[in-house]
Design a protein around this motif. Structure first.
Motif, PDB file in Angstrom:
ATOM      1  N   UNK A  93     -55.743  -2.822  62.252  1.00  0.00           N
ATOM      2  CA  UNK A  93     -56.512  -3.308  61.102  1.00  0.00           C
ATOM      3  C   UNK A  93     -56.850  -4.867  61.336  1.00  0.00           C
ATOM      4  N   UNK A  94     -55.883  -5.523  62.212  1.00  0.00           N
ATOM      5  CA  UNK A  94     -56.172  -7.016  62.098  1.00  0.00           C
ATOM      6  C   UNK A  94     -57.170  -7.338  63.271  1.00  0.00           C
ATOM      7  N   UNK A  95     -57.500  -6.458  63.929  1.00  0.00           N
ATOM      8  CA  UNK A  95     -58.594  -6.772  65.107  1.00  0.00           C
ATOM      9  C   UNK A  95     -60.029  -6.714  64.719  1.00  0.00           C
ATOM     10  N   UNK A  96     -60.467  -6.303  63.570  1.00  0.00           N
ATOM     11  CA  UNK A  96     -61.729  -6.093  63.151  1.00  0.00           C
ATOM     12  C   UNK A  96     -61.843  -6.083  61.587  1.00  0.00           C
ATOM     13  N   UNK A  97     -63.340  -6.740  61.429  1.00  0.00           N
ATOM     14  CA  UNK A  97     -63.677  -6.400  60.017  1.00  0.00           C
ATOM     15  C   UNK A  97     -64.638  -5.157  60.003  1.00  0.00           C
ATOM     16  N   UNK A  98     -65.763  -5.106  60.989  1.00  0.00           N
ATOM     17  CA  UNK A  98     -66.689  -4.185  60.728  1.00  0.00           C
ATOM     18  C   UNK A  98     -66.749  -3.499  62.233  1.00  0.00           C
ATOM     19  N   UNK A  99     -66.996  -2.294  62.353  1.00  0.00           N
ATOM     20  CA  UNK A  99     -67.417  -1.549  63.548  1.00  0.00           C
ATOM     21  C   UNK A  99     -68.620  -0.703  63.429  1.00  0.00           C
ATOM     22  N   UNK A 100     -69.125  -0.443  64.767  1.00  0.00           N
ATOM     23  CA  UNK A 100     -70.537   0.501  64.797  1.00  0.00           C
ATOM     24  C   UNK A 100     -70.014   1.699  65.422  1.00  0.00           C
ATOM     25  N   UNK A 101     -70.484   2.862  64.759  1.00  0.00           N
ATOM     26  CA  UNK A 101     -70.394   3.952  65.272  1.00  0.00           C
ATOM     27  C   UNK A 101     -71.254   4.923  65.200  1.00  0.00           C
ATOM     28  N   UNK A 102     -71.322   6.181  65.388  1.00  0.00           N
ATOM     29  CA  UNK A 102     -72.133   7.080  64.713  1.00  0.00           C
ATOM     30  C   UNK A 102     -71.735   8.452  64.379  1.00  0.00           C
ATOM     31  N   UNK A 103     -72.224   9.077  63.713  1.00  0.00           N
ATOM     32  CA  UNK A 103     -71.550  10.445  63.233  1.00  0.00           C
ATOM     33  C   UNK A 103     -72.697  11.669  63.439  1.00  0.00           C
ATOM     34  N   UNK A 104     -72.282  12.483  63.868  1.00  0.00           N
ATOM     35  CA  UNK A 104     -73.133  13.687  64.160  1.00  0.00           C
ATOM     36  C   UNK A 104     -73.232  14.532  62.882  1.00  0.00           C
ATOM     37  N   UNK A 105     -74.156  15.576  63.211  1.00  0.00           N
ATOM     38  CA  UNK A 105     -74.563  16.185  62.062  1.00  0.00           C
ATOM     39  C   UNK A 105     -73.504  17.181  61.700  1.00  0.00           C
ATOM     40  N   UNK A 106     -73.327  17.564  60.409  1.00  0.00           N
ATOM     41  CA  UNK A 106     -72.145  18.252  59.812  1.00  0.00           C
ATOM     42  C   UNK A 106     -72.739  19.336  58.777  1.00  0.00           C
ATOM     43  N   UNK A 107     -71.979  20.351  58.659  1.00  0.00           N
ATOM     44  CA  UNK A 107     -72.611  21.529  57.692  1.00  0.00           C
ATOM     45  C   UNK A 107     -71.993  20.980  56.333  1.00  0.00           C
ATOM     46  N   UNK A 108     -70.917  20.197  56.273  1.00  0.00           N
ATOM     47  CA  UNK A 108     -70.476  20.064  54.728  1.00  0.00           C
ATOM     48  C   UNK A 108     -70.037  18.619  54.655  1.00  0.00           C
ATOM     49  N   UNK A 109     -70.137  17.971  53.447  1.00  0.00           N
ATOM     50  CA  UNK A 109     -69.882  16.700  53.367  1.00  0.00           C
ATOM     51  C   UNK A 109     -68.374  16.472  53.650  1.00  0.00           C
TER      52      UNK A 109
END
Lengths: 323, 315, 515, 287
Positions: free
Chosen positions: C413-429
């Motif tokens: 937690x002390x290494x970052x404030x925001x990070x960028x990633x992506x999310x694949x398609x999912x069938x259910x929230x």
């Protein structure tokens, strides 16, 4: 036999050329040793390379004059063309026996190479001839030495190998460019006498280049003295030593310890030899000459003669015994 | 001779041990953790710890080193974390590509660099020499991947003459014809290296041409081409041969960029990808093998001098 | 004599020609698929890598599979019965299904596989955490009992990415929490594992004893017929190389083609474009545990207000056909699609953001944005956002690292404030990473926990949809993560491939495909 | 000073192409210093609507996929190119020269040091650089360090060789026998004689550093990607090679011209200053 007439050698680029040897003429007959004497930079080595056809083109080249062997003009011919045209009668040994042999080839291969070119023989015949040549230059265990590499031989032995290579070319004229300078004194004498013997045995002419008048007096039949790219004096060895005409020749002889004199005369010539391009007008020796007169510093230098074959180029020769 | 080889081998092994320690320390300094990469996005701390213990990464680094070195001595370079496959197998697979690529490239380098260098040298000072030397210097100034990208664009994408990328093994379907996959990459890789060899050959030829023994050879009246081949080139190559050795060794690792552009499964790209995946055993293994190769080639070059240059005495 | 010599010569010439001819490498029966990289492992239980799912689905099968409308249909199962308000699920299995090792699949294998998935699998806990028992109640019958009804159970069993594929029981038992080794890649699919050569390829070959569903192929459901003898998945990380490889005929199919090539490729007769039917979306997570953003929802909303997602999408994707500035976490038309909260999705208003940041007490503290270069879109989007936030006076410092380092750093937690990633398609929230309390970012407010309980506590679809709407609105209010936008990836194929759909559902599959 | 400069320039007069190289390098230095003034746009200014537009009067070298002005970015890129070059050369000299001199003057220590240099040379150079960057993290300073380490070894070897030779030479022997201190000997005899070979070496290292940095950038491990370097521009735009070829062309051309000019100048210097080191240099230069 070998005639050099009015040889002019230029150096530099065609746009900025410079004569480093000018108007040199001489002649060598069979069985005769001509000593070519001068300080370093006097143009004697360049002259010998020109005669050999080995000037490093395109930096240095023959601008005019002619080199003739038995009447054939060989001026513009490098050695391989001379062989092709049957003019291959000049061969040469060089000053540095340590570097003049190819380090990665055996002695035998290097001699055979010359044998093959000049005799047209191959294989075993060439090998036998190579061994004979080594024996001729008095190398012990010739058969064994054929397989040696240059670095395995001493300086004197290498110079003998060089002579063997030169002989393999069946020369009418052998050029020896300060062949003993790099050798020990005792070895020097052996090599010199070998050259003299071979000259007599094969009836070869020898052009012996040196800065050492002592050697010349022992070995040569005739002498040519060069200074600043020009001939200063030529003549039979006895005449020249007895009666030097050119002050430079006189100076050179002054540099030789005179065994006849009661005390050791050891006079040096003041100043330094001119660098190419810095040559003065008129007589090139003028700046260093004891006898210099205003006339020496301009115009053409007259030839003076003190015998049928003894001549010098000087306004004020040392000797008045002129013909 | 044997004594010399033994002595040199001993020195090489010492270098190798020093190098292996350096490699090991270096690799464990790399931030990031193979375990996170292995377990993916949503691993729990317990899973991470369990795997760390199983892989021995909880041990002090010197213990890990001796464990690893002991296995290396038994011919076991470990198991890839990523592929779950012995590192030796992975290297064997990549080595085919890398060695073949380096060999084909070396053929280009020698076939182009040496003769053209000789040509430039014997035409020294002419426009041919200046042109060739200029081209060589230009080639040595172009980034390899730039050349590679344009070669792909022209010969693969536009003309369609050659495959754009990849390399199926010559032991698979297609056999030796698969070598055509290495044509563009090898040319890409050869360009700057051939230029260096060309320049070296030329310089070396010119140096040797000034030697007294070349003048001796000329004075014998042998033909100029023979003087060049037998007397100048032979001696000039002495200086070039050691460069062949260095170049070949360097090609293995220098090929990283080319392997990336052409998607070749070589060991160079394997290292880069393994660094990104933190696949320690693979990085260690491959670099160790490359260092080993470098030392062996060095030794071979030195031994070859024994045969090329009689002045060299190995005792 | 002369005759035989001529034969010999012509033979040699032919051999030479054959050697030189531009053959496509393998025989026509091998389908060559250029992948973006190599899978970390093909053990589908353990990882969620897209590439592993793409390859794995040809070898391993799940009990259910999605049809083309994303409705789960039986695959290895033949049907089910729900008892006890959905708390007890009794599934019957198809009989005579053979594993690649020749063994018949039985309930024992299903139970062992589901148990391992539930305990160690990447996505298994979401369903199995509430399981009270899982038993073989017959040779071809499996009974799963849940403490709470779970409306998403069938979708979860059908989703093959990190999903519950069925392995032989002895293999899962032996492997337990460790990844299954390649020599034990044994499944029931139409292709079986042949070899995995590091950096070169993964090769699957046709499984002759495959027993499929007797129904027409529809999406991932229905019959799976292997038309080609083998499929080779070849890692080709460079996108340009993948494209020219398909154009030159070296590959039959290449995945993840860069958006900027779309314009050229759609008119190129030598390739055929296959758009993905399921968008991937970028996410920028915020640190809820430490740093300036930890509990400052107002500052987070200021950041959200400063961003213009269209610019980021245009830059990172290019071709307009390939992206959609959609604030909902599901595409339009999907049953989970809702506009709740999305008015804050892409305001791109630096002035307003500046005011909001000031009101939130922002003092210019640098905000560390962790991003990796391994994914070009991540980096491009982060670059645009950094610029937009700078315009709003918010000082963002990009920390650019490689993906492996990012994975490690984001766990601290002390290494970052925001990070960028992506999310694949999912069938259910429920599969959304942001809903997982322990996912880096560690969003676990009381509001979230309450809504999540409401969402999972029922199997009634309408109630679950309503709860999801509230959850999405909460995401836009508390901003644990920022959705960048929908990106439709596309692949290209050789036009000679027959049997491919126009679009791929999620991952391209090659049963029913011939060349 | 002016005569020295004149004699320096006179060397180039005979080699017009090399003179062009020198002029190019002077231009690049000027551009790098004045990039902020000369460049029409800020290098990081994005304009997504105008992305990937071809060269025009508004954008001389076109725009990239962010809609950033390639011309401005190329100009700014020259800064990093020079920084990398100067950095790598300084690092290689600052580390390699002392190691080489010390090794040659103190043979006992020298054997150890040169052995270490040997070990470093045994490492594949590009992989060594990559590894260093992954360990140290991606930054310009670390890129300089990683490439500098490669040339540390060659510089140390050259210095070692030259110093050994100088040490043998009689006047140094004489100086030593007269009781001169080591420092005096280094400053008075060794360093002055070292300038020529090191100047030549520096110009080549500068050139190869350009290519090395571009390779690192291309592999995504060079200068941080948010910095406009020519290598990064190439790496970012390689996928647009068919769509927007100008993006790949101009930065690549700059790398080639810079490295080529440095090589030309280095070549002239070498011919002029010390032909003896020709072999040594060409033998050891490796990216």
């Amino acid at each position: 036999m070998l005639k050099v007439r009015n040889l002019v050698v230029a150096a530099g680029s065609p746009s900025a050329e410079l004569d480093i040897v000018s108007d040199v003429s001489f002649e060598i007959k069979r069985g005769e040793v001509l000593g070519l004497v001068g300080e370093s930079g006097s143009g004697k080595s360049i002259t010998s390379l020109a005669v050999m056809g080995l000037l490093p083109h395109p930096h240095i080249w023959v601008r005019s004059g002619a080199i003739e062997l038995d009447g054939a003009d060989i001026t513009e011919e490098p050695p391989h063309l001379r062989v092709e045209r049957g003019h291959g009668g000049v061969s040469m040994i060089f000053q540095e026996p340590m570097t003049s042999l190819n380090p990665v080839l055996r002695i035998g291969e290097q001699i055979e190479e010359a044998v093959r070119v000049h005799d047209g023989s191959t294989g075993e015949t060439a090998r036998i001839r190579a061994r004979e040549l080594l024996e001729m230059v008095r190398i012990p265990d010739a058969r064994l030495q054929l397989n040696a590499y240059p670095h395995e031989l001493s300086g004197g032995m290498r110079q003998r190998v060089m002579i063997a290579i030169a002989l393999a070319c069946r020369p009418q004229v052998l050029i020896a460019d300060e062949p003993t300078t790099a050798l020990d004194v005792t070895v020097q004498m052996q090599v010199l006498s070998l050259i003299r013997e071979l000259c007599d045995a094969f009836d070869m002419g020898v052009l012996f280049i040196t800065h050492d008048l002592g050697v010349v007096s022992e070995l040569a039949d005739r002498v040519a003295v060069m200074y600043g790219g020009k001939l200063a004096e030529t003549g039979p060895v006895a005449d020249l030593f007895r009666n030097p005409l050119h002050p430079y020749t006189g100076g050179l002889m002054g540099c030789v310890p005179d065994p006849g004199a009661g005390h050791r005369r050891f006079r040096t010539i003041p100043g330094q030899a001119p660098k190419p391009g810095e040559v003065p007008q008129g007589c090139k020796f003028a700046p260093r000459c004891d006898h210099v007169q205003p006339v020496c510093r301009s115009g053409a230098i007259p030839a003076v003669a003190a015998g049928p074959a003894h001549a010098a180029y000087c306004h004020h020769p040392l000797s008045r015994e002129l013909t | 001779m044997l004594a010399y080889v033994l002595k040199r081998t001993g020195a090489a092994i010492a270098t190798l041990v020093a190098a292996s320690i350096v490699i090991f320390i270096f690799i464990h300094l790399i931030p990031g953790d193979p375990i996170y990469v292995m377990l993916g996005d949503e691993a729990t701390p317990e899973q991470v710890e369990a795997l760390r213990i199983r892989l021995g990464y909880d041990q002090p680094i010197y213990v890990q080193y001796f464990y690893w070195a002991g296995n290396v001595l038994r011919g076991d370079l470990g198991t890839s974390i990523f592929f779950q496959e012995p590192v030796t197998l992975i290297i064997r697979d990549g080595a085919e590509t890398s060695l073949l690529l380096a060999t084909v490239t070396m053929v280009w380098i020698v076939a182009l660099g040496v003769p053209v260098g000789v040509l430039a040298a014997i035409r020294q000072g002419t426009w041919i020499d200046q042109g060739l030397s200029g081209i060589a210097m230009l080639l040595a100034s172009i980034p390899t991947f730039w050349v590679g990208l344009y070669l792909i664009l022209i010969f693969a994408a536009n003309l369609g003459w050659l495959p754009s990328s990849g390399y199926p093994s010559i032991f698979e379907e297609g056999g030796l014809s698969n070598l055509r996959y290495l044509l563009l990459p090898s040319l890409t890789l050869a360009a700057p290296n051939a230029a260096l060899i060309l320049r070296l050959t030329r310089a070396s030829m010119l140096d040797v041409a000034k030697e007294d023994y070349v003048r001796t050879a000329r004075s014998k009246g042998i033909r100029p081409y023979r003087v060049v081949l037998r007397h100048i080139l032979r001696n000039a190559l002495l200086a070039v041969v050691s460069a062949f050795g260095f170049t070949f060794a360097a090609l293995i690792s220098e090929a990283v960029v080319t392997e990336t552009v052409f998607a070749l499964p070589g060991i160079g790209r394997m290292v880069v990808q393994s660094i990104l995946r933190r696949d320690y055993p693979v990085i260690q293994g491959v670099i160790l093998v490359i260092v080993c190769l470098y030392l062996v080639i060095n030794l071979l070059v030195d031994i070859s001098y024994r045969y090329l240059d009689p002045r060299v005495d190995l005792e | 004599m002369r005759h035989s010599l001529r034969n010999l010569l012509s033979g040699a010439a032919l051999a030479l020609l054959a050697g030189l001819a531009p053959v496509t490498g393998a025989s026509a029966e091998t389908l060559r698929y250029a992948t973006i990289g190599e899978p970390p492992s093909l053990d589908v239980h353990m990882g969620t890598a897209t590439i592993a799912a793409t390859i794995g689905q040809h070898m391993f099968e799940t009990l259910y599979a999605f049809d083309s409308t994303f409705e789960p249909q039986p695959l290895l199962a033949s049907g089910e019965q729900l008892l006890d308000d959905g708390r007890t699920i009794v599934m019957t299995l198809r009989q005579g299904v053979k594993f690649h090792n020749g063994k018949e699949m039985t309930a024992e294998d299903v139970v062992a596989s589901l148990k391992r998935w539930g305990e160690f699998g990447a996505r298994g806990k979401l369903l199995m955490a509430n399981a009270t028992s899982l038993e073989a109640t017959g040779p071809y019958e499996v009974t799963l009992k849940l403490s709470e009804p779970n409306g998403a159970w069938k979708s979860m069993l059908a989703f093959p990415n990190g999903g519950p594929v069925i392995y032989p029981s002895e293999i899962v038992t032996a492997a337990a929490g460790e990844p299954i080794a390649p020599e034990n890649y044994v499944g029931t699919g139409p292709f079986k594992f042949k070899e995995w050569r590091g950096n070169r390829h993964v090769e699957l070959v046709k499984f002759d004893e495959y027993v499929g569903v007797d129904a027409p192929a529809d999406g991932y459901a229905g019959a799976r017929v292997a038309e080609v003898d083998a499929i080779r998945f070849i890692p080709v990380p460079d996108v340009g190389t993948r494209v020219s490889g398909v154009q030159a005929g070296d590959y039959d199919y290449a995945e993840f083609i860069s958006g900027d090539l779309y314009g050229v490729l759609k008119d190129d007769p030598s390739v055929k474009i296959h758009l993905s039917g399921a968008p991937i979306f970028g996410l920028m997570f915020m640190n809820s545990k430490e740093g300036p953003l930890a509990n400052n929802f107002e500052l987070r909303r200021a950041i959200q207000t400063a961003l213009n997602k269209e610019e980021a999408l245009r830059v990172s994707v290019g071709e307009e056909a390939l992206w959609k500035a959609n604030g909902s976490f599901f595409p339009e038309g999907n049953i989970w699609y809702t506009e709740a909260g999305t008015e804050a999705y892409s305001e791109g208003n630096p002035e307003k953001a500046k005011e909001m940041a000031a009101a939130a007490g922002y003092d210019g503290t640098p905000i560390k944005l962790l991003v990796s270069t391994n994914y070009k879109t991540h980096f491009d989007q982060a670059t645009v956002f950094t610029r937009q936030l700078a315009d709003a006076g918010i000082n963002v410092q990009m920390v650019v690292v490689d993906w492996a380092t990012l994975l490690k750093k984001r766990a601290q937690p002390d290494q970052w404030d925001m990070f960028v990633t992506h999310h694949g398609n999912i069938p259910d929230p429920i599969l959304l990473t942001a809903l997982n309390d322990s996912y880096p970012g560690w969003w676990a407010t009381e509001d979230k926990t309450a809504l999540k309980a409401k969402f999972t506590g029922t199997s009634d679809l309408a109630a679950r949809r309503a709860a999801w709407s509230e959850l999405q609105a909460l995401i836009y209010e508390q901003v644990p993560t920022i959705k960048v936008g929908d990106v439709y990836s596309y692949d290209i194929a050789s036009p000679s491939l027959k049997g491919m759909g126009e679009t791929t559902l999620i991952w391209p599959h090659f049963w029913g495909v011939s060349k | 000073m002016t005569t020295k400069l004149r004699s320096f320039l006179s060397v180039f007069a005979a080699r017009p192409v090399a003179l062009l190289g020198l002029v190019y390098l002077v231009t690049i230095v000027t551009v790098a210093l004045g990039a902020d003034v000369i460049a029409p746009y800020a290098p990081e200014a994005i304009e997504p609507i105008n992305r990937l537009s071809p060269p025009s009067w508004g954008h001389l070298f076109g725009t990239d996929h962010f809609g950033r002005d390639t011309f401005s970015r190329v100009l700014h890129g020259s800064r990093l190119a020079l920084l990398i070059g100067v950095g790598v050369v300084s690092f290689a000299l600052a580390t390699g020269v002392p190691i080489g001199i010390v090794s040659a003057l103190f043979p006992r220590l020298g054997r150890v040091l040169m052995r270490m240099v040997d070990v470093m040379m045994a490492f594949p150079s590009l992989l060594l650089a990559l590894g260093l960057i992954v360990i140290l993290g991606q930054s310009v300073a670390n890129a300089i360090l990683a490439i500098g380490v490669i040339y540390l070894t060659t510089t140390a070897r050259i210095t070692y060789g030259v110093t050994l030779r100088l040490r043998e030479e009689t006047y140094v022997e004489a100086a030593r026998s007269m009781g001169a201190s080591t420092v005096w000997m280094i400053r008075r005899h060794i360093l002055p004689n070292m300038i020529s070979p090191l100047l030549v070496q520096a110009s080549f290292v500068f050139a190869f550093a350009q290519l090395g940095a571009a390779s690192l950038d291309f592999l995504g491990l060079g200068a941080p990607p948010e910095i406009p370097s020519w290598g990064n521009m190439l790496a970012e735009s390689r996928i647009y090679i068919t769509r927007a070829p100008w993006l790949l062309f101009y930065p690549g051309l700059m790398i080639v011209l810079t490295a080529f000019s440095l090589n030309l100048v280095g070549d002239v210097l070498r011919d002029r200053l010390d032909p003896r080191f020709r072999e040594m240099l060409s033998n050891r230069q490796r990216r």
